[in-house]
Write an enzyme that holds these catalytic residues in place. Structure first.
Site, mmCIF file in Angstrom:
data_model
loop_
_atom_site.group_PDB
_atom_site.id
_atom_site.type_symbol
_atom_site.label_atom_id
_atom_site.label_comp_id
_atom_site.label_asym_id
_atom_site.label_seq_id
_atom_site.Cartn_x
_atom_site.Cartn_y
_atom_site.Cartn_z
ATOM 1 N N ALA B 128 0.684 -1.191 0.220
ATOM 2 C CA ALA B 128 0.014 -0.027 -0.262
ATOM 3 C C ALA B 128 0.810 1.972 -0.262
ATOM 4 O O ALA B 128 2.436 1.436 0.129
ATOM 5 C CB ALA B 128 -1.330 -0.026 1.442
ATOM 6 N N SER B 155 -2.182 -3.034 -5.343
ATOM 7 C CA SER B 155 -2.776 -3.072 -3.026
ATOM 8 C C SER B 155 -4.260 -1.892 -3.037
ATOM 9 O O SER B 155 -4.340 -1.370 -3.765
ATOM 10 C CB SER B 155 -1.964 -1.635 -2.565
ATOM 11 O OG SER B 155 -2.301 -2.192 -1.403
ATOM 12 N N TYR B 178 -9.527 -6.203 -0.291
ATOM 13 C CA TYR B 178 -9.785 -6.391 1.062
ATOM 14 C C TYR B 178 -11.438 -7.233 1.240
ATOM 15 O O TYR B 178 -12.241 -5.775 0.099
ATOM 16 C CB TYR B 178 -9.344 -5.049 1.927
ATOM 17 C CG TYR B 178 -7.882 -5.589 2.340
ATOM 18 C CD1 TYR B 178 -7.148 -4.880 1.556
ATOM 19 C CD2 TYR B 178 -7.706 -6.585 2.667
ATOM 20 C CE1 TYR B 178 -6.443 -4.206 2.436
ATOM 21 C CE2 TYR B 178 -5.999 -6.430 3.475
ATOM 22 C CZ TYR B 178 -5.186 -5.492 3.209
ATOM 23 O OH TYR B 178 -4.165 -5.789 3.378
ATOM 24 N N THR B 204 -7.458 -10.633 -0.185
ATOM 25 C CA THR B 204 -6.972 -11.428 0.908
ATOM 26 C C THR B 204 -7.433 -11.411 2.140
ATOM 27 O O THR B 204 -8.625 -10.455 2.862
ATOM 28 C CB THR B 204 -6.056 -9.622 1.118
ATOM 29 O OG1 THR B 204 -4.905 -9.574 0.157
ATOM 30 C CG2 THR B 204 -5.529 -9.843 2.777
ATOM 31 N N ARG B 214 5.343 -1.472 16.665
ATOM 32 C CA ARG B 214 5.942 0.130 16.319
ATOM 33 C C ARG B 214 4.220 1.156 15.872
ATOM 34 O O ARG B 214 5.591 2.166 16.431
ATOM 35 C CB ARG B 214 6.527 -0.335 15.128
ATOM 36 C CG ARG B 214 7.713 0.093 14.978
ATOM 37 C CD ARG B 214 8.370 -0.408 14.015
ATOM 38 N NE ARG B 214 9.410 -1.148 13.716
ATOM 39 C CZ ARG B 214 10.396 -1.685 13.437
ATOM 40 N NH1 ARG B 214 10.875 -0.358 12.986
ATOM 41 N NH2 ARG B 214 10.971 -2.562 13.404
ATOM 42 N N LYS B 269 -5.282 -14.777 -1.125
ATOM 43 C CA LYS B 269 -3.858 -14.738 -0.393
ATOM 44 C C LYS B 269 -4.149 -14.370 0.977
ATOM 45 O O LYS B 269 -5.657 -13.974 1.814
ATOM 46 C CB LYS B 269 -3.185 -13.398 -0.404
ATOM 47 C CG LYS B 269 -2.365 -12.656 0.085
ATOM 48 C CD LYS B 269 -2.019 -11.532 -0.884
ATOM 49 C CE LYS B 269 -0.838 -10.600 -0.532
ATOM 50 N NZ LYS B 269 -1.409 -9.980 0.734
ATOM 51 N N SER B 291 0.737 -16.609 2.757
ATOM 52 C CA SER B 291 1.335 -15.618 2.666
ATOM 53 C C SER B 291 0.980 -14.971 4.226
ATOM 54 O O SER B 291 -0.075 -16.016 4.681
ATOM 55 C CB SER B 291 0.606 -14.422 1.643
ATOM 56 O OG SER B 291 0.893 -13.537 2.787
ATOM 57 N N HIS B 293 1.529 -11.840 4.890
ATOM 58 C CA HIS B 293 1.332 -10.679 4.914
ATOM 59 C C HIS B 293 2.279 -10.010 5.373
ATOM 60 O O HIS B 293 2.565 -8.931 5.901
ATOM 61 C CB HIS B 293 0.300 -10.105 5.987
ATOM 62 C CG HIS B 293 -0.815 -8.512 5.131
ATOM 63 N ND1 HIS B 293 -1.892 -9.188 4.824
ATOM 64 C CD2 HIS B 293 -0.776 -7.621 4.969
ATOM 65 C CE1 HIS B 293 -2.443 -8.129 4.693
ATOM 66 N NE2 HIS B 293 -0.956 -7.051 4.750
ATOM 67 N N ASP B 324 4.476 -15.143 -0.773
ATOM 68 C CA ASP B 324 5.862 -14.139 -1.003
ATOM 69 C C ASP B 324 5.704 -14.379 1.386
ATOM 70 O O ASP B 324 6.144 -15.220 1.697
ATOM 71 C CB ASP B 324 4.194 -13.227 -0.763
ATOM 72 C CG ASP B 324 3.291 -13.048 -0.169
ATOM 73 O OD1 ASP B 324 3.032 -12.925 1.068
ATOM 74 O OD2 ASP B 324 2.120 -12.230 -0.058
ATOM 75 N N ARG B 328 14.311 -12.239 -0.349
ATOM 76 C CA ARG B 328 14.840 -11.038 -0.607
ATOM 77 C C ARG B 328 16.781 -11.809 -1.497
ATOM 78 O O ARG B 328 16.932 -10.479 -1.837
ATOM 79 C CB ARG B 328 16.187 -10.862 0.821
ATOM 80 C CG ARG B 328 15.009 -10.565 1.663
ATOM 81 C CD ARG B 328 14.633 -9.134 1.845
ATOM 82 N NE ARG B 328 13.751 -9.185 2.863
ATOM 83 C CZ ARG B 328 12.527 -8.676 2.828
ATOM 84 N NH1 ARG B 328 11.949 -9.228 1.669
ATOM 85 N NH2 ARG B 328 12.119 -8.933 4.164
#
Lengths: 335, 398
Positions: B128, B155, B178, B204, B214, B269, B291, B293, B324, B328
């Site tokens: 997003a 997204s 969504y 999703t 966080r 997903k 996934s 997420h 997913d 990396r």
């Protein structure tokens, strides 16, 4: 910046609203307490929890999420109780009176230690949620009889018999042979259900139940367990042995809602949270106890929502995967 | 528990940050004597575009380019972020089995996924608010994806309209969606994006009740009051446990209800169990994206790599399985392909590219992973996806 202000910054506790999870309360309790007092409620063994991941199920309607649970005749708001810790005035001037107010505000039942620093009657008068009364086997039959009667008079809903003897030095316990007749003693002294705390084997659990215990608490008193022996690792066996007859509770290491979920998935009906409640008490009094309880409730609700279990009854061991020892990584992995 | 987690847990950041800053400034030679030159150990230089050697190199440049809150939006995971760490750790539990190497030119990674002919089994994952990373936003990301012949998944929470993104480039675009409680609203969105050229819909179904600690820390630092809006899907009524009910209503029959609105393939997903994979097929999915997420859904959930084998087995080849969360390196991709994935979606890696250098950064990130994948295949002696099976890896999941 002035030296004095800097020291203040480092020793003053943070505003309670800034803390986002229960482990953060430990650092605040450390700031609020003298070092030797803090040491008595520091730490906790979470190793077993870290070795478990969830198997979440999607697209399961979780509207009307319900964390309520029945425990010895009481309907609890959530499967998280404040565990017993002696002499709570070590941590806050009001001791257990603040704890019980915080527990009530958080809608959590509370286990009061028979070594509380406030009288049972005063604590009971301040309680708005179920109280359980913890007695010690080491105190002997006569004392236990009178304690059971005190508990019933005070309106407690159960007596908890702690099988190991307490010791005032932090973290050290003497293991004594359990006198199971004390369960019968308590049962004859009062009409309250008796829950045995300190069970760590299926054999002990079965014996406790055969003496009429109406619940068992899997606990090793906050000590670090040998591999494979942590409460979380034995609760499944114990639930298999007696879970169909009596509730099995888990005590030790609960710091997150996901920990509670893991305990429930492995067979526990509810969990006790002791040290974290004291962290809340030391740093913020009754409000701190309430926030610690509410954080755990909210986190548990979130985990249930993400796993697809709308009620506690839906939580089974199909929702967890217990991993073996972490395999060594052979490749140089950046993060 | 890593150092970042420890720091967050010992929080709150504001207090310790202020205290340590005070100490730093007080003791700094800059204040004391205004001396120069800086010591050799102080030397820092932001590497240039041509010096990027791995996807990881883009991350600190992205960090330097954007405000802290933008950086943290990309970086954060649910709660204590144990799931993010597990995603990365899992690649360390899968070893590549050596075989006689072949020349890189002999490696052919072409494949077809749901009608798309791909040179590499890679997608740009839906993420997003990309205009916060770079002014070109999703349009720039899509253009770079097209340059590298990678399909782009738009997204649902894009910062630009899906129509604008889809038409900005000739490469294929899918749309990540969504679930909406209102069927009318669901239909309106699906039909609009399909009309704009999105060839598939990816539904999703995770993040039903997530919280970002966080993000809450950042709000605390900014002096804003505590709010449950630190979580996706928040804003709806809260239950007695203070959890938003905005996404707790999902049910499998929702997929049955929206299926008629979708012209092309429908993918699901967020699947992490074999049982749910089977249910996807029962409810009309033409593809599954394994996934978590990016570690942003359920904190102590599994890594996607760990659950990939059981899901591949449950699906039994009936529909493509994408994956997913945590990719990396080309070797990461190769491991997932060996475990049966049909393609890998790249999320944070592409965000680092965009935030570091804009669309050329995205292009470079994807090309790096493509090249690393070829090199990994060549070193392991595997010449094509058909050649890349379970015997190519040794798995040490516990």
């Amino acid at each position: 910046m002035a030296r004095q202000t800097r020291r203040e910054l480092l020793t003053r506790v943070a505003p309670r609203d800034e803390l986002v999870n229960v482990p953060e309360f430990e650092a605040e309790a450390e700031r609020a307490l003298a070092a030797d007092v803090f040491r008595q409620i520091a730490g906790g063994d979470r190793a077993a929890f870290e070795r478990i991941t969830f198997r979440p199920r999607m697209m399961v309607n979780c509207l009307g999420l319900d964390l309520s649970v029945d425990l010895v005749g009481q309907k609890l708001f959530a499967p998280i109780l404040v565990g017993p810790i002696a002499d709570q005035r070590r941590f806050h001037p009001e001791g257990e009176l603040a704890t019980v107010r915080g527990a009530g505000a958080g809608k959590a039942a509370m286990v009061i230690s028979s070594r509380s620093s406030q009288p049972l009657a005063a604590i009971a008068a301040a309680a708005t949620t179920p109280l359980l009364y913890q007695t010690f086997a080491a105190d002997g039959a006569a004392k236990l009889r009178s304690q059971a009667q005190d508990a019933e008079r005070a309106g407690c809903t159960a007596v908890v018999l702690t099988t190991e003897s307490p010791d005032t030095s932090a973290g050290r316990r003497r293991t004594a042979t359990v006198d199971w007749s004390l369960v019968d003693t308590l049962r004859s002294a009062a009409t309250l259900p008796v829950i045995v705390k300190g069970v760590t084997t299926a054999g002990d659990a079965t014996t406790a139940v055969s003496h009429g215990a109406q619940g068992v608490i899997v606990s090793n008193y906050g000590r670090t367990a040998a591999s494979g022996q942590a409460p979380l690792e034995v609760v499944g066996r114990i639930a298999e042995a007696v879970g169909a007859q009596v509730p099995v509770l888990l005590d030790g290491g609960i710091r997150r809602g996901s920990d509670v979920m893991k305990a429930l998935a492995l067979g526990a009906r509810a969990v006790l949270v002791a040290r974290p409640a004291m962290w809340g008490l030391a740093a913020y009094g009754a409000d701190g106890v309430q926030t610690v309880i509410e954080l755990l409730q909210t986190e548990l609700a979130r985990v249930m929502g993400c796993c697809g279990t709308p009620t506690l009854g839906a939580i089974t061991d199909r929702f967890v995967h217990v991993h073996g020892p972490v395999p060594a990584s052979t490749s140089d992995q950046e993060r | 528990m890593g150092p970042i987690e420890r720091r967050w847990q010992r929080g709150p950041s504001r207090r310790e940050a202020l205290a340590s800053l005070a100490g730093l400034v007080a003791g700094s030679p800059l204040l004391a004597a205004q001396r120069d030159p800086r010591s050799l150990t102080d030397h820092r230089r932001i590497p240039g575009f041509a010096e990027m050697t791995s996807v990881f190199d883009f991350e600190p440049i992205f960090h330097a380019n954007v405000p802290q809150t933008v950086y943290d939006y990309t970086a954060h995971g649910a709660d204590s972020e144990a799931n993010i760490r597990r995603n990365r750790d899992a690649f360390g539990w899968v070893d590549v089995v050596p075989r006689t190497p072949i020349d890189a030119s002999a490696v052919d990674l072409r494949t077809t996924v749901l009608g798309l002919s791909l040179d590499y089994p890679l997608f740009v994952a839906p993420t997003a608010l990309q205009v916060a990373l770079h002014p070109d936003g999703e349009v720039g990301m899509h253009q770079a994806a097209t340059t590298t012949k990678t399909p782009f998944i738009i997204s649902n929470n894009s910062s630009q309209p899906a129509e604008k993104i889809a038409t900005s480039s000739s490469g294929p675009a899918w749309f990540q969606f969504y679930p909406r409680r209102s069927l009318d609203e669901s239909r309106a969105i699906i039909e609009r994006v399909q009309g704009a050229g999105c060839q598939a819909i990816v539904v999703t179904v995770d993040q039903q009740a997530t919280f970002y600690e966080r993000t809450q820390h950042l709000r605390n630092l900014g002096g804003r009051p505590r709010t449950t809006a630190a979580a996706p899907g928040a804003g709806a009524a809260r239950n007695p446990y203070r959890v938003s009910e905005g996404r707790l209503w999902y049910e499998w029959n929702y997929l049955d209800r929206i299926r008629p609105f979708i012209k092309g393939p429908m993918l699901v997903k967020g699947i992490l169990t074999a049982e749910d994979a089977r249910l996807c097929l029962e409810h009309g999915a033409q593809g599954i994206v394994v996934s978590n997420h990016g570690g942003r859904s359920l904190d102590y959930g599994p890594s996607t790599l760990e659950v990939l084998p059981e899901i591949v087995e449950a699906v039994g080849g009936r529909v493509p399985v994408l994956v997913d969360s945590g990719f990396r390196r080309g070797s990461d991709v190769m491991k997932a392909l060996a475990l049966g994935a049909n393609a890998v979606c790249l999320g944070r890696a592409t965000r680092w590219g965009l935030g570091a250098f804009g669309p050329p950064g995205v292009q470079r990130v994807i090309e790096m992973i493509q090249a690393e994948l070829v090199a990994a295949m060549a070193a392991a002696g595997r010449r094509s996806l058909a050649d890349l099976d379970r015997t190519a890896v040794r798995v040490r999941f516990s």
